[in-house]
Design a protein around this motif. Structure first.
Motif, PDB file in Angstrom:
ATOM      1  N   GLY A  32       0.776  -1.229   0.000  1.00 38.98           N
ATOM      2  CA  GLY A  32       0.000   0.000   0.000  1.00 38.98           C
ATOM      3  C   GLY A  32       0.808   1.280   0.000  1.00 38.98           C
ATOM      4  N   THR A  33       2.039   1.255   0.529  1.00 40.83           N
ATOM      5  CA  THR A  33       2.799   2.503   0.597  1.00 40.83           C
ATOM      6  C   THR A  33       3.615   2.772  -0.665  1.00 40.83           C
ATOM      7  OG1 THR A  33       4.506   1.299   1.842  1.00 40.83           O
ATOM      8  CG2 THR A  33       2.949   2.629   3.099  1.00 40.83           C
ATOM      9  N   SER A  34       3.520   1.909  -1.669  1.00 39.26           N
ATOM     10  CA  SER A  34       4.076   2.258  -2.972  1.00 39.26           C
ATOM     11  C   SER A  34       3.268   3.418  -3.535  1.00 39.26           C
ATOM     12  CB  SER A  34       4.011   1.061  -3.918  1.00 39.26           C
ATOM     13  OG  SER A  34       2.660   0.724  -4.186  1.00 39.26           O
ATOM     14  N   SER A  35       3.829   4.153  -4.476  1.00 36.22           N
ATOM     15  CA  SER A  35       3.101   5.292  -5.039  1.00 36.22           C
ATOM     16  C   SER A  35       1.811   4.844  -5.716  1.00 36.22           C
ATOM     17  CB  SER A  35       3.998   6.071  -6.006  1.00 36.22           C
ATOM     18  OG  SER A  35       4.456   5.235  -7.056  1.00 36.22           O
ATOM     19  N   VAL A  36       1.829   3.684  -6.392  1.00 39.79           N
ATOM     20  CA  VAL A  36       0.613   3.181  -7.022  1.00 39.79           C
ATOM     21  C   VAL A  36      -0.396   2.753  -5.960  1.00 39.79           C
ATOM     22  CG1 VAL A  36      -0.362   1.390  -8.520  1.00 39.79           C
ATOM     23  CG2 VAL A  36       1.798   2.484  -9.128  1.00 39.79           C
ATOM     24  N   GLY A  37       0.076   2.153  -4.883  1.00 45.01           N
ATOM     25  CA  GLY A  37      -0.817   1.749  -3.802  1.00 45.01           C
ATOM     26  C   GLY A  37      -1.540   2.930  -3.182  1.00 45.01           C
ATOM     27  N   LEU A  38      -0.812   4.008  -2.941  1.00 42.17           N
ATOM     28  CA  LEU A  38      -1.428   5.208  -2.379  1.00 42.17           C
ATOM     29  C   LEU A  38      -2.427   5.823  -3.349  1.00 42.17           C
ATOM     30  CD1 LEU A  38       1.775   6.695  -0.756  1.00 42.17           C
ATOM     31  CD2 LEU A  38      -0.258   5.926   0.492  1.00 42.17           C
ATOM     32  N   ALA A  39      -2.087   5.821  -4.641  1.00 42.14           N
ATOM     33  CA  ALA A  39      -3.017   6.347  -5.640  1.00 42.14           C
ATOM     34  C   ALA A  39      -4.280   5.495  -5.697  1.00 42.14           C
ATOM     35  CB  ALA A  39      -2.339   6.393  -7.007  1.00 42.14           C
ATOM     36  N   ASP A  98      -8.462  16.483 -12.845  1.00 40.57           N
ATOM     37  CA  ASP A  98      -9.613  17.228 -12.332  1.00 40.57           C
ATOM     38  C   ASP A  98      -9.955  16.795 -10.907  1.00 40.57           C
ATOM     39  OD1 ASP A  98      -9.747  18.478 -14.793  1.00 40.57           O
ATOM     40  OD2 ASP A  98     -11.433  17.275 -15.531  1.00 40.57           O
ATOM     41  N   ALA A  99      -9.878  15.485 -10.636  1.00 39.32           N
ATOM     42  CA  ALA A  99     -10.208  14.982  -9.309  1.00 39.32           C
ATOM     43  C   ALA A  99      -9.184  15.434  -8.267  1.00 39.32           C
ATOM     44  CB  ALA A  99     -10.310  13.454  -9.332  1.00 39.32           C
ATOM     45  N   VAL A 100      -7.924  15.548  -8.668  1.00 38.16           N
ATOM     46  CA  VAL A 100      -6.908  16.068  -7.756  1.00 38.16           C
ATOM     47  C   VAL A 100      -7.144  17.549  -7.494  1.00 38.16           C
ATOM     48  CG1 VAL A 100      -4.441  16.543  -7.470  1.00 38.16           C
ATOM     49  CG2 VAL A 100      -5.195  14.332  -8.359  1.00 38.16           C
ATOM     50  N   GLU A 101      -7.500  18.279  -8.530  1.00 33.34           N
ATOM     51  CA  GLU A 101      -7.766  19.715  -8.363  1.00 33.34           C
ATOM     52  C   GLU A 101      -8.933  19.981  -7.420  1.00 33.34           C
ATOM     53  OE1 GLU A 101      -6.053  21.822 -12.392  1.00 33.34           O
ATOM     54  OE2 GLU A 101      -8.181  21.300 -12.329  1.00 33.34           O
ATOM     55  N   THR A 102      -9.951  19.127  -7.438  1.00 37.11           N
ATOM     56  CA  THR A 102     -11.109  19.318  -6.564  1.00 37.11           C
ATOM     57  C   THR A 102     -10.908  18.728  -5.174  1.00 37.11           C
ATOM     58  OG1 THR A 102     -12.168  17.274  -7.343  1.00 37.11           O
ATOM     59  CG2 THR A 102     -12.696  19.316  -8.526  1.00 37.11           C
ATOM     60  N   GLY A 103      -9.801  18.012  -4.965  1.00 36.91           N
ATOM     61  CA  GLY A 103      -9.540  17.412  -3.669  1.00 36.91           C
ATOM     62  C   GLY A 103     -10.133  16.032  -3.488  1.00 36.91           C
ATOM     63  N   THR A 104     -10.754  15.479  -4.549  1.00 34.43           N
ATOM     64  CA  THR A 104     -11.314  14.127  -4.446  1.00 34.43           C
ATOM     65  C   THR A 104     -10.210  13.088  -4.333  1.00 34.43           C
ATOM     66  OG1 THR A 104     -13.197  14.829  -5.788  1.00 34.43           O
ATOM     67  CG2 THR A 104     -12.846  12.460  -5.565  1.00 34.43           C
ATOM     68  N   TYR A 105      -9.109  13.284  -5.089  1.00 35.49           N
ATOM     69  CA  TYR A 105      -7.937  12.414  -5.003  1.00 35.49           C
ATOM     70  C   TYR A 105      -6.773  13.214  -4.424  1.00 35.49           C
ATOM     71  CZ  TYR A 105     -10.336   9.527  -8.576  1.00 35.49           C
ATOM     72  OH  TYR A 105     -11.227   8.768  -9.288  1.00 35.49           O
ATOM     73  N   ARG A 106      -5.881  12.503  -3.738  1.00 39.04           N
ATOM     74  CA  ARG A 106      -4.661  13.109  -3.230  1.00 39.04           C
ATOM     75  C   ARG A 106      -3.502  12.819  -4.190  1.00 39.04           C
ATOM     76  NH1 ARG A 106      -3.426  13.907   2.190  1.00 39.04           N
ATOM     77  NH2 ARG A 106      -1.461  12.829   1.802  1.00 39.04           N
ATOM     78  N   PRO A 107      -2.604  13.780  -4.412  1.00 39.34           N
ATOM     79  CA  PRO A 107      -1.479  13.509  -5.307  1.00 39.34           C
ATOM     80  C   PRO A 107      -0.404  12.620  -4.691  1.00 39.34           C
ATOM     81  CG  PRO A 107      -1.334  15.729  -4.425  1.00 39.34           C
ATOM     82  CD  PRO A 107      -2.667  15.187  -3.998  1.00 39.34           C
ATOM     83  N   ALA A 149       2.211   4.034   8.413  1.00 36.44           N
ATOM     84  CA  ALA A 149       0.776   3.823   8.567  1.00 36.44           C
ATOM     85  C   ALA A 149      -0.014   5.118   8.445  1.00 36.44           C
ATOM     86  CB  ALA A 149       0.494   3.160   9.920  1.00 36.44           C
ATOM     87  N   ASP A 150       0.506   6.212   8.998  1.00 30.90           N
ATOM     88  CA  ASP A 150      -0.216   7.483   8.942  1.00 30.90           C
ATOM     89  C   ASP A 150      -0.366   7.961   7.498  1.00 30.90           C
ATOM     90  OD1 ASP A 150      -0.542   7.527  11.655  1.00 30.90           O
ATOM     91  OD2 ASP A 150       1.133   8.902  12.045  1.00 30.90           O
ATOM     92  N   GLY A 151       0.655   7.714   6.669  1.00 37.11           N
ATOM     93  CA  GLY A 151       0.559   8.091   5.263  1.00 37.11           C
ATOM     94  C   GLY A 151      -0.540   7.331   4.548  1.00 37.11           C
ATOM     95  N   LEU A 152      -0.727   6.070   4.897  1.00 37.34           N
ATOM     96  CA  LEU A 152      -1.806   5.281   4.304  1.00 37.34           C
ATOM     97  C   LEU A 152      -3.170   5.820   4.722  1.00 37.34           C
ATOM     98  CD1 LEU A 152      -0.334   1.694   4.747  1.00 37.34           C
ATOM     99  CD2 LEU A 152      -0.927   2.770   2.573  1.00 37.34           C
ATOM    100  N   ARG A 153      -3.319   6.128   5.999  1.00 35.29           N
ATOM    101  CA  ARG A 153      -4.609   6.651   6.470  1.00 35.29           C
ATOM    102  C   ARG A 153      -4.921   7.987   5.811  1.00 35.29           C
ATOM    103  NH1 ARG A 153      -2.204   4.765  11.401  1.00 35.29           N
ATOM    104  NH2 ARG A 153      -3.139   2.755  12.018  1.00 35.29           N
ATOM    105  N   ALA A 154      -3.898   8.806   5.623  1.00 32.89           N
ATOM    106  CA  ALA A 154      -4.111  10.098   4.975  1.00 32.89           C
ATOM    107  C   ALA A 154      -4.560   9.934   3.535  1.00 32.89           C
ATOM    108  CB  ALA A 154      -2.828  10.928   5.035  1.00 32.89           C
ATOM    109  N   ALA A 155      -4.167   8.828   2.891  1.00 29.88           N
ATOM    110  CA  ALA A 155      -4.563   8.564   1.505  1.00 29.88           C
ATOM    111  C   ALA A 155      -5.968   8.004   1.386  1.00 29.88           C
ATOM    112  CB  ALA A 155      -3.573   7.603   0.856  1.00 29.88           C
ATOM    113  N   GLY A 156      -6.623   7.704   2.536  1.00 30.50           N
ATOM    114  CA  GLY A 156      -7.985   7.204   2.503  1.00 30.50           C
ATOM    115  C   GLY A 156      -8.147   5.758   2.931  1.00 30.50           C
ATOM    116  N   VAL A 157      -7.058   5.142   3.447  1.00 29.34           N
ATOM    117  CA  VAL A 157      -7.122   3.747   3.888  1.00 29.34           C
ATOM    118  C   VAL A 157      -7.865   3.648   5.218  1.00 29.34           C
ATOM    119  CG1 VAL A 157      -5.747   1.772   4.671  1.00 29.34           C
ATOM    120  CG2 VAL A 157      -5.041   3.091   2.646  1.00 29.34           C
ATOM    121  N   ASP A 158      -8.820   2.722   5.287  1.00 25.01           N
ATOM    122  CA  ASP A 158      -9.597   2.525   6.512  1.00 25.01           C
ATOM    123  C   ASP A 158      -8.885   1.638   7.517  1.00 25.01           C
ATOM    124  OD1 ASP A 158     -12.212   3.838   5.649  1.00 25.01           O
ATOM    125  OD2 ASP A 158     -11.958   2.345   4.053  1.00 25.01           O
ATOM    126  N   HIS A 159      -8.177   0.608   7.025  1.00 24.75           N
ATOM    127  CA  HIS A 159      -7.511  -0.356   7.904  1.00 24.75           C
ATOM    128  C   HIS A 159      -6.083  -0.566   7.420  1.00 24.75           C
ATOM    129  CE1 HIS A 159     -11.651  -1.248   9.079  1.00 24.75           C
ATOM    130  NE2 HIS A 159     -11.913  -1.529   7.808  1.00 24.75           N
TER     131      HIS A 159
END
Length: 322
Positions: free
Chosen positions: A154-161, A282-291, A183-193
Motif C-alpha cells: 500500500g505505501t508504494s506510489s501506485v498503492g497510495l493512488a 480534475d479529481a486532484v484539483e477538486t480534492g477528491t484524489y490526493r497527489p 501507517a499514517d501516510g496510508l490513512r491520509a490517503a484514505g485507507v480505513d484499515h
C-alpha cells in the motif's frame, strides 16, 4: 541541455549529470521542455542492469510532464504528459531538460496544478486506475455500495493512488505495509484499515474483513497468498513486481480457488489515455484524489533521489525537476 545519463548498469552513482545536445526535430515526434519527471522502480531496475533491451548510455525516465516546444500536432506551450511506450528505454526519457517524444504518447491536459504535483500523477494514477478497472472494483460501487478492497504494497506510489481513487468512490480500503512508520501516510490517503505485512498475511495477521478485491502490488511473493485471502469468487489483480517477476512452482488449479479470478494490469495499456488522465487531474484539483507527493529533488540530485528510492524511504511519489 542538462540530462542525467545512466552510463552503465550499477548503483545510483552511474547516473551522471551531463551536457548533451537538445534533440533535433523528427516527423511524428514533439520536443517537450520537461518540467517534472516521476521516479519509478522500473527505472531503478533498468539502472541496475535488469532490462537487457536497454542499451547504455541512456537518459532514463518512463514518464514526464512539461510544455511543447515544437510539434507538428500540438501548439507550442501546450501542457502535456507522457508515459511508457519505451520512453527512457528505447529512446531518451524524462531525466533531462528536454525530451523528444512520439506524438502518440503525448497527453495534453488542462490544469492549474503545480508542475511537481502534476508530475506525480501520470504513471502512478493511470496504473492505479487501470488496475482497479481490471478488478472491476469501481464498477461494483453502484451495485454493491461498500465494496471491500485489499491493497498489498500500500505505501508504494501506485498503492497510495489506488487507495485515494477507491476511497473517493466509496470502497472500504485495507492496505498492507512492512513499515509501521508509514501507517499514517496510508490513512491520509484514505485507507480505513492498515495491516503490517511481514512477510505475508498468512502469519496470523487478522483481516478486518474478507476483501472482494485484492490489488497485489508486491507481486510474485504474495500472489498465491492473495488468492487465499480474497472472498471465493472475488478477483485478484497483480499490477506490481516489488518482489520480483515470476512465481516459482505456481500450480493454477491448486492455487486458484474455484470461481476466484486472477488477472493483471500493465501500465503500458493506458499510454496516451488523455481523457483518463484529465479526469484524474480534475479529481486532484477538486480534492477528491490526493497527489501523494513525497519529495521533490533537483536534477542535480538524481543520485540522491535514486538512493532515496532504493532505500524505500518514500511514502508516495518522488519527483525530479530539471
Amino acid at each position: 541541455m542538462r540530462a542525467a545519463v545512466c552510463v552503465r548498469a550499477g548503483g545510483p552513482e552511474v547516473l551522471e549529470l551531463r551536457e548533451i545536445p537538445v534533440p533535433g526535430e523528427r516527423a511524428g515526434w514533439s520536443l517537450v521542455r520537461v518540467r517534472g519527471a516521476g521516479l519509478n522502480r522500473s527505472e531503478l531496475r533498468t539502472r541496475q542492469g535488469h532490462s537487457p533491451a536497454v542499451v547504455f548510455p541512456r537518459v532514463l525516465g518512463i514518464e514526464c510532464v512539461g510544455t511543447v516546444v515544437a510539434s507538428g500536432e500540438l501548439a507550442p506551450g501546450t501542457t502535456v504528459a507522457a508515459v511508457m511506450g519505451e520512453l527512457g528505454r528505447a529512446f531518451d526519457g524524462g531525466y533531462a531538460e528536454y525530451a523528444l517524444i512520439p506524438d502518440a504518447l503525448l497527453m495534453p491536459v488542462t490544469t492549474t496544478l503545480p508542475w511537481e504535483v502534476l508530475a506525480a500523477l501520470p504513471e502512478t494514477y493511470l496504473t492505479a486506475q487501470g488496475a482497479l478497472d481490471a478488478l472491476g472494483a469501481l464498477d461494483a460501487v453502484g451495485i454493491e455500495p461498500g465494496g471491500r478492497l485489499l491493497i498489498r504494497g500500500g505505501t508504494s506510489s501506485v498503492g497510495l493512488a489506488a487507495a485515494s481513487i477507491a476511497a473517493g468512490h466509496g470502497l472500504e480500503v485495507t492496505a498492507t505495509t512492512r513499515r509501521p512508520d508509514k501507517a499514517d501516510g496510508l490513512r491520509a490517503a484514505g485507507v480505513d484499515h492498515v495491516l503490517i505485512d511481514d512477510p505475508a498475511l498468512d502469519d496470523g495477521v487478522p483481516l478486518p474483513c474478507t476483501p472482494d478485491y485484492v490489488l497485489d502490488l508486491v507481486g510474485a511473493r504474495t500472489t498465491v497468498d492473495s488468492l487465499r485471502l480474497v472472498r471465493r469468487g472475488g478477483t485478484v489483480c497483480v499490477a506490481g513486481s516489488l518482489s520480483g517477476w515470476t512465481i516459482a512452482g505456481f500450480e493454477p488449479i491448486a492455487a486458484i480457488p474455484s470461481g476466484t479470478k486472477l488477472t493483471a494490469f500493465h501500465s503500458d495499456d493506458l499510454k496516451g489515455a488523455t481523457a483518463v488522465l484529465q479526469r484524474i487531474v480534475d479529481a486532484v484539483e477538486t480534492g477528491t484524489y490526493r497527489p501523494n507527493l513525497d519529495r521533490v529533488f533537483a536534477l542535480d540530485d538524481i543520485v540522491a533521489a535514486h538512493r532515496y528510492m532504493e532505500d524505500d524511504e518514500a511514502t508516495g511519489k518522488i519527483i525530479v525537476v530539471p
